[in-house]
Design a protein around this motif. Structure first.
Motif, PDB file in Angstrom:
ATOM      1  N   VAL A  87     -21.707  28.516 143.987  1.00 49.70           N
ATOM      2  CA  VAL A  87     -22.119  27.299 143.292  1.00 49.70           C
ATOM      3  C   VAL A  87     -23.595  26.961 143.551  1.00 49.70           C
ATOM      4  CG1 VAL A  87     -21.388  25.722 145.140  1.00 49.70           C
ATOM      5  CG2 VAL A  87     -21.395  24.948 142.751  1.00 49.70           C
ATOM      6  N   LEU A  88     -24.181  27.512 144.595  1.00 47.34           N
ATOM      7  CA  LEU A  88     -25.576  27.223 144.931  1.00 47.34           C
ATOM      8  C   LEU A  88     -26.561  28.187 144.274  1.00 47.34           C
ATOM      9  CD1 LEU A  88     -25.269  26.358 148.731  1.00 47.34           C
ATOM     10  CD2 LEU A  88     -25.185  24.822 146.741  1.00 47.34           C
ATOM     11  N   ILE A  89     -26.059  29.195 143.544  1.00 48.20           N
ATOM     12  CA  ILE A  89     -26.930  30.206 142.949  1.00 48.20           C
ATOM     13  C   ILE A  89     -26.968  30.022 141.437  1.00 48.20           C
ATOM     14  CG2 ILE A  89     -27.425  32.657 142.707  1.00 48.20           C
ATOM     15  CD1 ILE A  89     -25.682  33.141 145.215  1.00 48.20           C
ATOM     16  N   LEU A  90     -28.130  29.635 140.938  1.00 43.85           N
ATOM     17  CA  LEU A  90     -28.346  29.517 139.499  1.00 43.85           C
ATOM     18  C   LEU A  90     -28.604  30.906 138.923  1.00 43.85           C
ATOM     19  CD1 LEU A  90     -30.785  26.456 139.564  1.00 43.85           C
ATOM     20  CD2 LEU A  90     -28.289  26.439 139.390  1.00 43.85           C
ATOM     21  N   GLU A  91     -28.351  31.058 137.621  1.00 47.46           N
ATOM     22  CA  GLU A  91     -28.449  32.376 136.989  1.00 47.46           C
ATOM     23  C   GLU A  91     -29.346  32.347 135.760  1.00 47.46           C
ATOM     24  OE1 GLU A  91     -24.562  33.991 136.078  1.00 47.46           O
ATOM     25  OE2 GLU A  91     -23.658  32.795 137.678  1.00 47.46           O
ATOM     26  N   GLU A  92     -30.149  33.418 135.632  1.00 46.59           N
ATOM     27  CA  GLU A  92     -30.961  33.644 134.432  1.00 46.59           C
ATOM     28  C   GLU A  92     -30.791  35.118 134.091  1.00 46.59           C
ATOM     29  OE1 GLU A  92     -33.239  35.011 131.749  1.00 46.59           O
ATOM     30  OE2 GLU A  92     -33.983  35.630 133.725  1.00 46.59           O
ATOM     31  N   HIS A  93     -30.264  35.424 132.903  1.00 51.25           N
ATOM     32  CA  HIS A  93     -29.841  36.786 132.550  1.00 51.25           C
ATOM     33  C   HIS A  93     -30.667  37.468 131.455  1.00 51.25           C
ATOM     34  CE1 HIS A  93     -26.033  36.692 134.813  1.00 51.25           C
ATOM     35  NE2 HIS A  93     -26.012  35.408 134.499  1.00 51.25           N
ATOM     36  N   ARG A  94     -31.801  36.925 131.036  1.00 48.55           N
ATOM     37  CA  ARG A  94     -32.535  37.520 129.913  1.00 48.55           C
ATOM     38  C   ARG A  94     -33.835  38.203 130.304  1.00 48.55           C
ATOM     39  NH1 ARG A  94     -33.993  33.334 125.768  1.00 48.55           N
ATOM     40  NH2 ARG A  94     -34.432  32.096 127.615  1.00 48.55           N
ATOM     41  N   ALA A  95     -34.429  37.829 131.413  1.00 49.83           N
ATOM     42  CA  ALA A  95     -35.787  38.257 131.752  1.00 49.83           C
ATOM     43  C   ALA A  95     -35.911  39.772 131.900  1.00 49.83           C
ATOM     44  CB  ALA A  95     -36.239  37.588 133.040  1.00 49.83           C
ATOM     45  N   THR A  96     -37.001  40.292 131.348  1.00 48.17           N
ATOM     46  CA  THR A  96     -37.300  41.712 131.472  1.00 48.17           C
ATOM     47  C   THR A  96     -38.631  41.958 132.180  1.00 48.17           C
ATOM     48  OG1 THR A  96     -38.376  41.779 129.307  1.00 48.17           O
ATOM     49  CG2 THR A  96     -36.004  42.283 129.376  1.00 48.17           C
ATOM     50  N   ASN A  97     -39.316  40.882 132.583  1.00 49.73           N
ATOM     51  CA  ASN A  97     -40.569  41.008 133.332  1.00 49.73           C
ATOM     52  C   ASN A  97     -40.802  39.738 134.132  1.00 49.73           C
ATOM     53  OD1 ASN A  97     -42.110  39.063 131.668  1.00 49.73           O
ATOM     54  ND2 ASN A  97     -41.947  40.622 130.079  1.00 49.73           N
ATOM     55  N   THR A  98     -41.830  39.745 134.946  1.00 51.03           N
ATOM     56  CA  THR A  98     -42.089  38.629 135.856  1.00 51.03           C
ATOM     57  C   THR A  98     -42.371  37.334 135.103  1.00 51.03           C
ATOM     58  OG1 THR A  98     -42.948  40.206 137.453  1.00 51.03           O
ATOM     59  CG2 THR A  98     -43.489  37.906 137.833  1.00 51.03           C
ATOM     60  N   GLY A  99     -43.136  37.420 134.024  1.00 53.31           N
ATOM     61  CA  GLY A  99     -43.401  36.212 133.238  1.00 53.31           C
ATOM     62  C   GLY A  99     -42.127  35.607 132.691  1.00 53.31           C
ATOM     63  N   GLU A 100     -41.263  36.457 132.143  1.00 56.19           N
ATOM     64  CA  GLU A 100     -39.985  35.961 131.623  1.00 56.19           C
ATOM     65  C   GLU A 100     -39.099  35.434 132.739  1.00 56.19           C
ATOM     66  OE1 GLU A 100     -38.240  39.093 129.281  1.00 56.19           O
ATOM     67  OE2 GLU A 100     -39.604  38.733 127.593  1.00 56.19           O
ATOM     68  N   ASN A 101     -39.156  36.050 133.928  1.00 53.40           N
ATOM     69  CA  ASN A 101     -38.387  35.518 135.058  1.00 53.40           C
ATOM     70  C   ASN A 101     -38.675  34.024 135.209  1.00 53.40           C
ATOM     71  OD1 ASN A 101     -38.966  38.506 136.912  1.00 53.40           O
ATOM     72  ND2 ASN A 101     -36.974  37.856 136.170  1.00 53.40           N
ATOM     73  N   VAL A 102     -39.945  33.678 135.201  1.00 49.79           N
ATOM     74  CA  VAL A 102     -40.339  32.281 135.397  1.00 49.79           C
ATOM     75  C   VAL A 102     -40.049  31.446 134.152  1.00 49.79           C
ATOM     76  CG1 VAL A 102     -42.297  30.742 135.819  1.00 49.79           C
ATOM     77  CG2 VAL A 102     -42.047  32.850 137.160  1.00 49.79           C
ATOM     78  N   ILE A 103     -40.515  31.899 133.008  1.00 49.73           N
ATOM     79  CA  ILE A 103     -40.379  31.114 131.771  1.00 49.73           C
ATOM     80  C   ILE A 103     -38.913  30.824 131.443  1.00 49.73           C
ATOM     81  CG2 ILE A 103     -40.717  31.193 129.262  1.00 49.73           C
ATOM     82  CD1 ILE A 103     -43.363  32.776 129.916  1.00 49.73           C
ATOM     83  N   PHE A 104     -38.037  31.813 131.597  1.00 48.83           N
ATOM     84  CA  PHE A 104     -36.622  31.618 131.274  1.00 48.83           C
ATOM     85  C   PHE A 104     -35.868  30.866 132.375  1.00 48.83           C
ATOM     86  CE2 PHE A 104     -36.634  35.768 128.560  1.00 48.83           C
ATOM     87  CZ  PHE A 104     -37.348  35.124 127.555  1.00 48.83           C
ATOM     88  N   SER A 105     -36.374  30.903 133.593  1.00 47.75           N
ATOM     89  CA  SER A 105     -35.689  30.227 134.706  1.00 47.75           C
ATOM     90  C   SER A 105     -35.982  28.738 134.777  1.00 47.75           C
ATOM     91  CB  SER A 105     -36.068  30.871 136.038  1.00 47.75           C
ATOM     92  OG  SER A 105     -35.526  32.166 136.135  1.00 47.75           O
ATOM     93  N   LEU A 106     -37.161  28.322 134.361  1.00 49.44           N
ATOM     94  CA  LEU A 106     -37.513  26.907 134.499  1.00 49.44           C
ATOM     95  C   LEU A 106     -36.544  25.975 133.777  1.00 49.44           C
ATOM     96  CD1 LEU A 106     -41.416  27.006 134.469  1.00 49.44           C
ATOM     97  CD2 LEU A 106     -39.857  26.801 136.429  1.00 49.44           C
ATOM     98  N   PRO A 107     -36.107  26.263 132.543  1.00 47.94           N
ATOM     99  CA  PRO A 107     -35.118  25.379 131.921  1.00 47.94           C
ATOM    100  C   PRO A 107     -33.775  25.367 132.665  1.00 47.94           C
ATOM    101  CG  PRO A 107     -36.151  26.771 130.254  1.00 47.94           C
ATOM    102  CD  PRO A 107     -36.597  27.279 131.592  1.00 47.94           C
ATOM    103  N   VAL A 108     -33.409  26.487 133.259  1.00 49.08           N
ATOM    104  CA  VAL A 108     -32.169  26.548 134.043  1.00 49.08           C
ATOM    105  C   VAL A 108     -32.293  25.635 135.263  1.00 49.08           C
ATOM    106  CG1 VAL A 108     -30.639  28.053 135.386  1.00 49.08           C
ATOM    107  CG2 VAL A 108     -31.655  28.898 133.250  1.00 49.08           C
ATOM    108  N   ILE A 109     -33.433  25.708 135.927  1.00 48.65           N
ATOM    109  CA  ILE A 109     -33.696  24.852 137.095  1.00 48.65           C
ATOM    110  C   ILE A 109     -33.705  23.390 136.674  1.00 48.65           C
ATOM    111  CG2 ILE A 109     -35.395  24.253 138.867  1.00 48.65           C
ATOM    112  CD1 ILE A 109     -36.263  27.292 138.722  1.00 48.65           C
ATOM    113  N   ASP A 110     -34.405  23.095 135.571  1.00 49.46           N
ATOM    114  CA  ASP A 110     -34.455  21.709 135.077  1.00 49.46           C
ATOM    115  C   ASP A 110     -33.065  21.163 134.809  1.00 49.46           C
ATOM    116  OD1 ASP A 110     -37.171  21.067 135.128  1.00 49.46           O
ATOM    117  OD2 ASP A 110     -37.534  21.961 133.159  1.00 49.46           O
ATOM    118  N   SER A 111     -32.237  21.946 134.137  1.00 49.41           N
ATOM    119  CA  SER A 111     -30.906  21.499 133.757  1.00 49.41           C
ATOM    120  C   SER A 111     -29.997  21.284 134.961  1.00 49.41           C
ATOM    121  CB  SER A 111     -30.280  22.521 132.805  1.00 49.41           C
ATOM    122  OG  SER A 111     -28.968  22.150 132.482  1.00 49.41           O
ATOM    123  N   ALA A 112     -30.054  22.199 135.920  1.00 47.98           N
ATOM    124  CA  ALA A 112     -29.121  22.141 137.054  1.00 47.98           C
ATOM    125  C   ALA A 112     -29.596  21.230 138.183  1.00 47.98           C
ATOM    126  CB  ALA A 112     -28.896  23.550 137.598  1.00 47.98           C
TER     127      ALA A 112
END
Length: 191
Positions: A87-112
């Motif tokens: 329950v403490l681990i958020l997930e982001e499953h689309r990123a294919t590079n470092t920029g996407e890691n950050v860009i796609f993760s920020l909305p997940v962090i914001d939401s959770a």
């Protein structure tokens, strides 16, 4: 890439790129997905967890060739098996590079969690990419305190990176991305 770096370039890379920072307890562990060094990445995350260095984590990484599971799924499952509560681990499953890691993760962090509730982040990833992790995070989330912990999946000590062909290739590839990426606005200077 077979070119050998000069002694000056080796010294600069050692001082400016192949770095880690002091680590202290953080609100969030940001695990940058990988298909090489998964075991080392998971072990580093588990050690941080056991030592109480993070309250939440996000694992970011999409599909890679030859696997039907995302990097996120593989790493998260191993972290949970090692004792980090799922329950403490958020997930982001689309990123294919470092920029996407950050860009796609920020909305997940914001939401959770709400980014405003996160004061500090530990970036965890491979040594060859090193400072580009927090530089990418700094470009998109400048206000959070960033720390950096890297893993070395190459079987050669970090200080001898230039003596191993694969390690050297990966380090030089990543090092040579820094200035073009800064010029294109993909990353930002980070102390």
């Amino acid at each position: 890439m077979s070119d050998l770096p000069s002694d000056l370039e080796i010294a600069r890379i050692n001082a400016e790129h192949l770095i880690s920072t002091p680590i202290r307890s953080a609100d969030l562990l940001f695990v940058f997905g990988t298909r090489h060094g998964v075991g080392e990445t998971v072990q580093a995350a588990l050690e941080l967890w056991r030592r109480g260095f993070f309250r939440h984590a996000i694992v970011s990484g999409g599909l890679t060739a030859g696997d039907t599971r995302t990097e996120c799924t593989i790493i998260k499952q191993a972290m949970v098996a090692g004792g980090v509560p799922e329950v403490l681990i958020l997930e982001e499953h689309r990123a294919t590079n470092t920029g996407e890691n950050v860009i796609f993760s920020l909305p997940v962090i914001d939401s959770a969690l709400g980014r405003e509730n996160i004061g500090s982040v530990i970036c965890l990833g491979k040594i060859c990419t090193a400072r580009r992790y927090p530089m990418t995070l700094h470009r998109h989330w400048p206000d959070v305190e960033k720390m950096l912990l890297t893993i070395n999946p190459y079987g050669v000590p970090v200080e001898r990176w230039h003596t191993d062909a694969l390690f050297r290739e990966r380090v030089l590839l990543e090092w040579r991305k820094i200035e073009p990426y800064k010029n294109r606005g993909f990353i930002a200077d980070w102390p």
